[in-house]
Motif scaffolding. Structure first.
Motif, mmCIF file in Angstrom:
data_model
loop_
_atom_site.group_PDB
_atom_site.id
_atom_site.type_symbol
_atom_site.label_atom_id
_atom_site.label_comp_id
_atom_site.label_asym_id
_atom_site.label_seq_id
_atom_site.Cartn_x
_atom_site.Cartn_y
_atom_site.Cartn_z
ATOM 1 N N ARG A 15 0.862 -1.194 0.000
ATOM 2 C CA ARG A 15 0.000 0.000 0.000
ATOM 3 C C ARG A 15 0.895 1.240 0.000
ATOM 4 O O ARG A 15 1.764 1.378 0.858
ATOM 5 C CB ARG A 15 -0.870 0.009 1.263
ATOM 6 C CG ARG A 15 -1.937 -1.050 1.219
ATOM 7 C CD ARG A 15 -2.699 -1.045 2.548
ATOM 8 N NE ARG A 15 -4.077 -1.460 2.360
ATOM 9 C CZ ARG A 15 -5.043 -0.637 1.973
ATOM 10 N NH1 ARG A 15 -4.779 0.632 1.750
ATOM 11 N NH2 ARG A 15 -6.272 -1.081 1.811
ATOM 12 N N VAL A 16 0.664 2.064 -0.971
ATOM 13 C CA VAL A 16 1.471 3.269 -1.075
ATOM 14 C C VAL A 16 0.525 4.451 -1.108
ATOM 15 O O VAL A 16 -0.486 4.414 -1.795
ATOM 16 C CB VAL A 16 2.314 3.256 -2.366
ATOM 17 C CG1 VAL A 16 3.150 4.517 -2.467
ATOM 18 C CG2 VAL A 16 3.195 2.026 -2.400
ATOM 19 N N ALA A 17 0.865 5.456 -0.346
ATOM 20 C CA ALA A 17 0.053 6.666 -0.411
ATOM 21 C C ALA A 17 0.156 7.248 -1.806
ATOM 22 O O ALA A 17 1.212 7.139 -2.436
ATOM 23 C CB ALA A 17 0.561 7.670 0.616
ATOM 24 N N PRO A 18 -0.923 7.864 -2.324
ATOM 25 C CA PRO A 18 -0.901 8.354 -3.707
ATOM 26 C C PRO A 18 0.278 9.290 -3.974
ATOM 27 O O PRO A 18 0.830 9.290 -5.063
ATOM 28 C CB PRO A 18 -2.238 9.088 -3.857
ATOM 29 C CG PRO A 18 -3.034 8.816 -2.651
ATOM 30 C CD PRO A 18 -2.215 8.058 -1.676
ATOM 31 N N TRP A 19 0.658 10.114 -2.977
ATOM 32 C CA TRP A 19 1.744 11.076 -3.251
ATOM 33 C C TRP A 19 3.105 10.396 -3.297
ATOM 34 O O TRP A 19 4.095 11.014 -3.621
ATOM 35 C CB TRP A 19 1.741 12.218 -2.232
ATOM 36 C CG TRP A 19 1.822 11.757 -0.793
ATOM 37 C CD1 TRP A 19 2.942 11.514 -0.081
ATOM 38 C CD2 TRP A 19 0.733 11.476 0.066
ATOM 39 N NE1 TRP A 19 2.628 11.106 1.168
ATOM 40 C CE2 TRP A 19 1.268 11.072 1.296
ATOM 41 C CE3 TRP A 19 -0.672 11.526 -0.093
ATOM 42 C CZ2 TRP A 19 0.455 10.722 2.377
ATOM 43 C CZ3 TRP A 19 -1.457 11.179 0.993
ATOM 44 C CH2 TRP A 19 -0.886 10.786 2.202
#
Lengths: 398, 366
Positions: A15-19
């Motif tokens: 899971r990666v934050a969009p930024w």
């Protein structure tokens, strides 16, 4: 019993934050850059429109139809001051093409000779070629144009005392005057005969090659080719009763009349561009020949090929592959450098557009036309050369 | 018993040292064709060299003399150079202040000369350049330390040519790097923008850019803002050189093995650290000769600013020979500045060739 994670089962992507997601970031960057470029463009266009309306300069390409009112020193198509700006720019464009094509021929011939001379085993020839290359490519082309122009207009004799190296040829400060054959209906047929001769030679050449591949014997090529290209038009010429009248330049009271004129402006530009670019072409040619491994020459010799055939069948085809791309660049440079004609007063594209710009004040349109035409020339030369380059590339090296 | 070669016996000298006759034989008369070539060249030289020597040296007027003396002489009128050399070299810069552009020029040449020495390729060099630029700016503009202010419209001659070249390349270099990286980028919009810019600029002549700079830049500015013609031409040169440098740098970027990028990425470096610390140092090192060649081209190309009426070395010489008294001696003026251009460009190109050999050592093609 401990359970191990099964490596075959695909785990969920982290899971990666969009930024922090690279592809999201990439798009954000691109949108920002695009936005900045568009903002700059809008700002500049807005300023330009404001300035134009403040100075009450007309916009649009309507000026192309208006009367130009300036005289052009020379042109391929007939042109009068009463013609439109559009036609003047067309004439300038044709003049650019003329000097570019003739310049390309000159720089290729001189460049190949100097390039080979640079590799000569003759010390004198080799040193002279080196001096040529080092001098001409290290002096700005603009200066060389001024130099040639000063030589022609400053040291050549007046028209009254013009040099006459050949009958019907006069060389003076005001350029070269030479006789031209008077137009005759036979010329059209001679031209057609020449074309037929060339096409027939191409087909004959293919037949010769096939014969050689099938039988191992090579039918004569040079004789029949000369007969077709030179002999056929000559026969047509004789068949029409050898109509040859010359339009000779004749010295009047103050100036010559008749004949065809080569202006000093054209001459300075043509010689200057041709000799300058030849220095670069020479280096390209030298590099190309050096790039072919010496083993190739030795192997060809071991197979029993004569020296001329070694050069033609083994060395040159390989050297050409190295030579063509940079030579294209030099042709392009020559064409772009022809814009310096504005300095010696040869009416080509840049100089005509500059005059138009000064008369109409419509800088944006004029410069857009000029750049678009140069861009079109550049793209078509490099496009054509790319096609040729693909044709001579070794097929299995891709 | 077998006879062995006595190693102490003298062997024939290498061919090169045999003597004048042998030297001539091998280099000029080795075959009938070669002999004919040599003789033909000698005949050509016989027709070309003596008249040239007469014009340049023997019949020339060498020292200060009025134009009348030149008119009587057959050869070159170097007296014209003697009379006009300050105008040719410094343009319209105020006569009494000529020492300022002269010192500025020396500073610049010193910096360029120092930068050619690889021992000085360190961070301090950038500091030296920055300091040198400040000193040159103070000298050229003045207005401080009791120096009178000289507006850029009066700058001219060789200092102007050198400033246009150096500032052009120095500012165009970062632009070129960004464009080259953009052209190699994975992002479609950025790549397209870079390609369009590079091909657009490389497809048109510099003259058309200079025209654009002198006629369209004033329209681009908000009303009331003026930019000097020097700055306009400088911007055009920067935009032009940037596109060409981008292609030079791209050549270097393509020559850096992919493994370098992959290794850097696997160490966890992001895009900019990868480029800045790993790729660019290797890429630029490889293309330094190409950058020097760009410098030479730009140096020659600055002569085109004469077309938009900037008094660089070229236009200064044109103005000098425009003097009615000396009008007949334009050729001498062109030969003089031709020699200046030739010396600068020749030295730079020799340096570039030497550098190519030095930097190539020990690196295999990959």
């Amino acid at each position: 019993m401990t359970t191990f994670e099964d490596p075959a089962v695909p785990s969920e992507p982290p899971r990666v934050a969009p930024w922090n997601n690279p592809s999201v970031r990439a798009w954000v960057y691109q949108v920002v850059v695009m936005g900045l470029v568009l903002a700059l463009a809008v700002y500049l266009i807005n300023n330009t429109l404001t300035n134009l309306s403040e100075r009450s300069i007309r916009t649009g390409f309507g000026f192309l139809d208006r009367e130009a009112g300036f005289r052009m020193g020379e042109s391929i198509i007939p042109i009068e001051p009463s013609n439109s700006y559009g036609r003047a720019i067309l004439a300038g464009f044709l003049n650019t093409l003329k000097v570019a094509i003739l310049g390309i021929i000159l720089c290729t011939v001189v460049g190949v000779v100097i390039g080979i001379a640079r590799l000569s085993r003759n010390w004198l020839v080799q040193k002279l070629a080196t001096v040529y290359v080092e001098t001409l490519r290290n002096i700005p082309i603009l200066l060389q144009l001024f130099f040639w122009y000063a030589i022609i207009t400053g040291t050549f004799p007046n028209s009254q005392e013009a040099w006459k190296p050949l009958p019907g040829v006069f060389i003076s400060k005001s350029g070269i005057l030479h006789a031209v054959p008077v137009a005759d209906p036979a010329h059209l047929w001679i031209g057609i005969a020449l074309l037929v001769g060339i096409i027939a030679t191409v087909f004959y050449g293919r037949w010769v090659r096939r014969q050689q591949q099938e039988t191992g014997r090579r039918p004569p090529l040079l004789g029949p080719a000369l007969g077709l290209i030179v002999g056929l038009p000559f026969l047509v010429f004789l068949g029409f009763g050898a109509p040859l009248a010359w339009d000779l330049p004749v010295m009047g009271r103050f100036r010559f009349t008749g004949g065809q004129e080569i202006t000093p402006e054209f001459l300075a530009l043509w010689i200057g561009l041709g000799l300058y670019t030849a220095a670069f072409v020479a280096e390209v040619v030298r590099g190309g020949i050096l790039a072919v491994d010496w083993g190739q020459t030795e192997a060809a010799g071991a197979l029993g090929l004569r020296r001329g055939l070694v050069l033609r069948l083994v060395v040159l085809p390989q050297a050409l592959r190295v030579i063509i791309p940079p030579t294209t660049n030099q042709y392009l440079n020559l064409t772009k450098n022809s814009s310096l004609a504005v300095a010696v007063g040869y009416p080509e594209l840049t100089s005509v557009t500059d005059t138009t710009l000064n008369q109409t004040g419509q800088a944006v349109e004029c410069i857009a036309i000029m750049m678009a035409i140069y861009l079109a020339i550049s793209l078509s030369i490099s496009g054509g050369m790319n096609l040729y380059n693909r044709a001579v590339q070794i097929p299995d090296r891709r | 018993m077998t006879t062995l070669v006595d190693p102490s016996a003298p062997t024939a000298a290498p061919r090169d040292n045999i003597g004048v006759v042998e030297w001539l034989r091998t280099r000029l008369f080795s075959s009938p064709g070669n002999t004919i070539l040599t003789l033909a060249t000698l005949v050509l030289l016989w027709f070309v060299l003596p008249p040239m020597a007469n014009w340049f040296v023997l019949d020339a007027v060498w020292w200060a003399a009025p134009p009348e003396v030149c008119r009587a002489a057959e050869g070159a009128c170097w007296a014209m150079i003697h009379e006009k050399h300050r105008l040719i070299i410094f343009g319209r810069y105020p006569y009494a202040e000529h020492w300022r552009p002269f010192v500025a020029m020396l500073v610049l040449i010193g910096l360029i000369g120092g930068s050619t020495n690889r021992r000085f390729w360190r961070r301090e060099l950038a500091v030296a350049w920055a300091a040198g630029m400040v000193v040159m700016g103070v000298l050229m503009w003045g207005g401080v330390f009791g120096l009178t202010f000289v507006e850029t419209a009066l700058w001219g001659g060789l200092p102007l040519t050198l400033i246009l070249t150096t500032v052009g390349i120095v500012v165009a270099f970062p632009l070129g790097i960004i464009l080259a990286l953009g052209r190699q980028s994975q992002m479609p919009i950025i790549r397209t923008l870079s390609v369009v810019y590079i091909e657009l600029i490389r497809g048109v002549p510099l003259v058309s850019l200079l025209f654009m700079a002198s006629f369209m830049f004033p329209l681009f500015m908000p009303s009331g803002v003026q930019i000097s013609s020097l700055l306009r031409a400088q911007v055009a040169i920067i935009l032009f050189a940037g596109a060409y440098l981008a292609e030079v740098v791209r050549g270097g970027l393509q020559a850096v093995p992919r493994g370098q990028v992959e290794a850097a990425r696997s160490l966890g470096l992001g895009y900019w650290p990868t480029m800045w610390k790993i790729v660019l140092p290797q890429a630029i090192r490889m293309v330094i000769p190409g950058i020097v060649n760009s410098f030479i081209s730009t140096f020659k190309d600055t002569s085109l600013v004469a077309i938009v009426s900037l008094t660089d070395l070229m236009l200064a010489a044109r103005q000098a020979v425009g003097d009615p008294a000396w009008r007949a001696y334009g050729l001498e003026g062109y030969v003089f500045i031709g020699l200046i251009y030739l010396i600068f460009c020749y030295l730079m190109s020799r340096y570039s060739q030497r550098l190519e050999v030095q930097l190539y050592t020990g690196r295999q093609r990959l």
